[in-house]
Design a protein around this motif. Structure first.
Motif, mmCIF file in Angstrom:
data_model
loop_
_atom_site.group_PDB
_atom_site.id
_atom_site.type_symbol
_atom_site.label_atom_id
_atom_site.label_comp_id
_atom_site.label_asym_id
_atom_site.label_seq_id
_atom_site.Cartn_x
_atom_site.Cartn_y
_atom_site.Cartn_z
ATOM 1 N N SER A 220 0.839 -1.192 0.000
ATOM 2 C CA SER A 220 0.000 0.000 0.000
ATOM 3 C C SER A 220 0.874 1.241 0.000
ATOM 4 O O SER A 220 2.090 1.155 0.176
ATOM 5 C CB SER A 220 -0.934 0.013 1.216
ATOM 6 N N PHE A 221 0.232 2.386 -0.191
ATOM 7 C CA PHE A 221 1.000 3.629 -0.208
ATOM 8 C C PHE A 221 0.149 4.775 0.323
ATOM 9 O O PHE A 221 -1.081 4.683 0.412
ATOM 10 C CB PHE A 221 1.497 3.955 -1.622
ATOM 11 N N GLN A 222 0.830 5.857 0.646
ATOM 12 C CA GLN A 222 0.154 7.073 1.104
ATOM 13 C C GLN A 222 0.823 8.268 0.469
ATOM 14 O O GLN A 222 2.032 8.461 0.615
ATOM 15 C CB GLN A 222 0.210 7.191 2.624
ATOM 16 N N MET A 223 0.044 9.070 -0.254
ATOM 17 C CA MET A 223 0.560 10.275 -0.875
ATOM 18 C C MET A 223 0.603 11.416 0.138
ATOM 19 O O MET A 223 -0.085 11.401 1.157
ATOM 20 C CB MET A 223 -0.315 10.685 -2.060
ATOM 21 N N LEU A 224 1.411 12.439 -0.175
ATOM 22 C CA LEU A 224 1.457 13.647 0.633
ATOM 23 C C LEU A 224 0.914 14.810 -0.180
ATOM 24 O O LEU A 224 1.083 14.848 -1.405
ATOM 25 C CB LEU A 224 2.888 13.950 1.085
ATOM 26 N N TYR A 225 0.259 15.728 0.520
ATOM 27 C CA TYR A 225 -0.354 16.872 -0.124
ATOM 28 C C TYR A 225 0.325 18.157 0.309
ATOM 29 O O TYR A 225 0.954 18.220 1.363
ATOM 30 C CB TYR A 225 -1.841 16.948 0.227
ATOM 31 N N GLY A 226 0.151 19.207 -0.508
ATOM 32 C CA GLY A 226 0.676 20.518 -0.176
ATOM 33 C C GLY A 226 -0.210 21.231 0.827
ATOM 34 O O GLY A 226 -1.151 20.659 1.384
ATOM 35 N N LYS A 227 0.060 22.516 1.043
ATOM 36 C CA LYS A 227 -0.661 23.278 2.063
ATOM 37 C C LYS A 227 -2.147 23.415 1.743
ATOM 38 O O LYS A 227 -2.978 23.500 2.635
ATOM 39 C CB LYS A 227 -0.032 24.664 2.216
ATOM 40 N N ASN A 228 -2.493 23.445 0.435
ATOM 41 C CA ASN A 228 -3.905 23.620 0.088
ATOM 42 C C ASN A 228 -4.673 22.300 0.054
ATOM 43 O O ASN A 228 -5.865 22.286 -0.233
ATOM 44 C CB ASN A 228 -4.029 24.314 -1.269
ATOM 45 N N HIS A 229 -3.977 21.174 0.363
ATOM 46 C CA HIS A 229 -4.600 19.855 0.461
ATOM 47 C C HIS A 229 -5.196 19.371 -0.869
ATOM 48 O O HIS A 229 -5.950 18.409 -0.878
ATOM 49 C CB HIS A 229 -5.688 19.827 1.545
ATOM 50 N N LEU A 230 -4.953 20.052 -2.049
ATOM 51 C CA LEU A 230 -5.503 19.635 -3.326
ATOM 52 C C LEU A 230 -4.347 19.326 -4.334
ATOM 53 O O LEU A 230 -4.587 18.522 -5.254
ATOM 54 C CB LEU A 230 -6.436 20.736 -3.861
ATOM 55 N N LYS A 231 -3.305 19.785 -4.296
ATOM 56 C CA LYS A 231 -2.299 19.373 -5.271
ATOM 57 C C LYS A 231 -1.393 18.368 -4.633
ATOM 58 O O LYS A 231 -0.804 18.574 -3.595
ATOM 59 C CB LYS A 231 -1.456 20.589 -5.746
ATOM 60 N N GLU A 232 -1.318 17.233 -5.254
ATOM 61 C CA GLU A 232 -0.450 16.173 -4.661
ATOM 62 C C GLU A 232 1.032 16.536 -4.791
ATOM 63 O O GLU A 232 1.454 17.109 -5.788
ATOM 64 C CB GLU A 232 -0.661 14.831 -5.379
ATOM 65 N N LEU A 233 1.830 16.163 -3.789
ATOM 66 C CA LEU A 233 3.283 16.305 -3.852
ATOM 67 C C LEU A 233 3.891 15.044 -4.453
ATOM 68 O O LEU A 233 3.341 13.938 -4.297
ATOM 69 C CB LEU A 233 3.860 16.542 -2.454
ATOM 70 N N PRO A 234 5.049 15.150 -5.133
ATOM 71 C CA PRO A 234 5.703 13.963 -5.716
ATOM 72 C C PRO A 234 6.436 13.136 -4.662
ATOM 73 O O PRO A 234 7.589 12.748 -4.833
ATOM 74 C CB PRO A 234 6.669 14.578 -6.736
ATOM 75 N N VAL A 235 5.765 12.899 -3.545
ATOM 76 C CA VAL A 235 6.341 12.175 -2.413
ATOM 77 C C VAL A 235 5.316 11.190 -1.901
ATOM 78 O O VAL A 235 4.119 11.514 -1.812
ATOM 79 C CB VAL A 235 6.746 13.142 -1.273
#
Length: 646
Positions: A220-235
């Motif tokens: 499984s995996f978990q993405m991280l989001y930026g400050k606005n919680h809508l653009k995914e980070l490449p992490v």
């Protein structure tokens, strides 16, 4: 410095240390101070016994804390505080053992040898130089005894260091197995994730990549989001079905382009610096170049107060350059206090802020974990101390002492600088006394917290429940300063052996002090399984190499070129040993072998369960992030654990 100056410094520091430790032994018995002297034990709900009756014993100094600290075993430190704490304690033990060996050679052989020679000007009798190698005449065959002592001390240091390296390495393997249920052993941090060509989403890219190239391992995996919680980070944090799989994936290149799909073992969830994960990986080199530049500029700027401190220590020359300073001599004994005690106190005061400044710089470098950031800070502080406290103390003292002659005979500058090494031994003795005796005593007493707590109690905190002053252990502040004293002691072991007993006391006292602090005061906020040890090893090897280079120069100044040439192979052996350790031991501290990972899986019979994998990925949810903004999915062959909603 005269013997009177050294005695004045010793008397002041020993007296202050005795008073401060007496106060500490009394304050720690008072129930009202439990939040200062027992915060760790309070946080763990461990029982603490206090005598609340009004008895004389409550207000009498005692040495109970020393007995309690010495009774703590290494296994107890390892199990309750972790391997990083044990590494610090073994560093103090290494220093004590090494300088006991050096003292045995220096005090029984070198010190009588240096003082038995009637050599030098009449002014030598009023300084400490008659106890150093500078008192040996040029070309004397007695210098061969110094060479043999150099060889013995060098090989003793290498032997003790090698022995400690193997012990810590064995403890690391043991600790990794004890921590096999930690989520970090199943999870890999993935950075520089490209967009999925089909769905134009980073989360799809993660799922497709690991489902295709690691179909049997990926869970499984978990993405991280930026400050606005809508653009995914490449992490993303990706969890695998076994420790064996995660070890393989974290230590192999995933893509032909090494700047894509970058993998590493995930730090502990409590160790992650979440804000730094948003920094693009390709920008890190710019951040760290800026930090390096700031570090160099700060080190250069700090040379100004160090030079000023050495001006105070060089009182005889200071009177020539600043005649009003002669008024100090009107008060009997004042000049001894000023030259013997004041310089080391001023320098210690300036240096107090250095670790915090360096930590602030390292915080800009973009490290993804607090442990990496503090390891970087530790190295930055050590090199700062080596440049400013060691080299600048020698160079500034020499320049102040010889500034007039240097303009007349510039060719003699190198020899004067090399000769100044032995001339600064007395200053370093006082610095060890100040930082060791007084510094460790203040560490125990915590006067700042006592004052702050008293202010709160009688002002805005009146009637409120006392807060628990619980902090993490400052590895970045302790390890560099201990390494500095190893450097000073190692370089001066042959040059000025009178300094060695001060270091033995320093390391023994530090060992007792920090066992107490680990056991009662500081909390464990992360565990690197001993990754501080390679840095400590490097610092000690640097100290041995600088000692050997210094002795090559001194033998040359003493018109003994044969001894200088004989020291060169010793230097080569030390460098070769360091290179051997780099490929024999160092990789084990930064990688997890697949054999150890597989053995840990075997201990769990069939390996981690699906429930353990779910808990592992759930542990890497960023703090304060809404549940609906987290993508945590299993591989495409299974149902998602939690779907993201926009």
């Amino acid at each position: 410095m005269t013997p009177e100056g050294l005695l004045a410094s010793a008397a002041i520091n020993i007296g202050l240390a005795f008073i401060i430790l007496c106060l500490f032994s009394v304050f720690r018995k008072q129930h009202s101070n439990a939040n200062i002297y027992y915060p760790r034990r309070l946080s763990l709900h461990q029982p603490i016994t206090f005598d609340r009756s009004f008895t004389v014993y409550r207000f009498l100094p005692s040495v109970d804390w020393i007995r309690d600290a010495v009774s703590v075993s290494e296994e107890e430190i390892l199990s309750t505080c972790g391997l990083d704490a044990l590494v610090v304690m073994r560093f103090f033990k290494l220093g004590a053992k090494f300088f006991v060996v050096c003292s045995a050679v220096g005090l029984t052989i070198l010190l009588p040898l240096n003082s038995s020679v009637s050599y030098g000007s009449s002014s030598t009798s009023r300084s400490m130089d008659f106890l150093t190698i500078s008192n040996i005449p040029k070309g004397s065959n007695r210098l061969w005894i110094h060479f043999l002592s150099l060889c013995f001390i060098s090989f003793s240091g290498i032997y003790l260091l090698h022995k400690e390296y193997k012990i810590v390495l064995g403890k690391r393997v043991q600790q990794l197995r004890n921590m096999r249920h930690q989520p970090s052993q199943l999870t890999v941090l993935v950075r520089q994730i490209p967009f999925c060509d089909e769905h134009k989403a980073l989360s799809c890219s993660v799922d497709h990549f690991f489902s295709r190239y690691h179909p049997n391992a990926y869970h499984s995996f978990q993405m991280l989001y930026g400050k606005n919680h809508l653009k995914e980070l490449p992490v993303a944090f990706v969890t695998f079905r076994s420790r064996w799989d995660s070890a393989l994936v974290s230590q192999t290149q995933q893509h032909p382009n090494p700047l894509m799909w970058i993998t590493q073992m995930a730090p502990e969830p409590r160790d992650v610096l979440w804000k730094n994960l948003s920094i693009p990986y390709k920008h890190l080199v710019l951040y760290r170049t800026g930090v390096y530049t700031a570090e160099v500029l700060f080190t250069i700027f700090f040379a100004i107060p160090v030079t000023a401190v050495q001006g105070i220590a060089q009182f005889e020359k200071l009177k020539k350059w600043f005649p009003p300073a002669m008024a100090i001599q009107l008060i009997p004994g004042l000049s001894s206090v000023i030259t013997g005690y004041l310089p080391s106190v001023i320098l210690s005061g300036f240096l107090y802020v250095v670790p915090f400044v360096m930590k602030g710089m390292a915080g800009v470098a973009g490290y993804v974990s607090r442990s990496q950031q503090e390891q970087k800070t530790s190295n930055m502080v050590f090199y700062f101390l080596m440049a400013n406290v060691f080299f600048m103390s020698v160079l500034s003292g020499s320049l102040l002492d010889q500034i007039g002659k240097s303009f007349i005979n510039p060719r003699d500058v190198p020899s004067r600088l090399a000769g100044a090494v032995s001339a600064r031994a007395d200053f370093f003795m006082t610095y060890i006394l100040t930082s060791g005796l007084a510094g460790f005593s203040i560490e125990m007493l915590q006067p700042g917290l006592l004052t702050w707590d008293a202010m709160k109690l009688h002002t805005w905190g009146r009637g409120k429940k006392k807060s628990n002053y619980l902090f993490s252990f400052p590895y970045y502040r302790v390890i560099p300063f201990v390494s500095l004293f190893v450097l000073i002691g190692t370089v001066y072991a042959v040059i000025a052996p009178l300094l060695l007993p001060f270091l033995v006391v320093y390391f023994l006292l530090g060992y007792v002090v920090y066992i107490n602090q680990f056991h009662d005061v500081y909390e464990t906020t992360y565990e690197t399984c001993g990754q501080y040890w390679p840095h400590i090893h490097h610092h000690v090897v640097v100290a041995i190499i600088i000692m050997q280079i210094t002795m090559i120069g001194l033998f040359g100044l003493k018109s003994k070129p044969s001894a200088s040439l004989a020291t060169v192979p010793l230097l080569v052996v030390t460098i070769a040993y360091n290179e051997y350790c780099k490929f024999r031991f160092l990789p084990t501290f930064y990688n997890c072998s697949v054999q150890d990972a597989k053995d840990s899986d075997v201990l769990d019979k069939d390996g981690p369960s699906d429930d353990a994998c779910r808990k592992a990925i759930d542990a890497y949810r960023p703090p304060l992030l809404p549940q609906e903004c987290v993508t945590m999915e299993e591989s495409s062959s299974t149902l998602p654990l939690l779907s993201a909603t926009s």
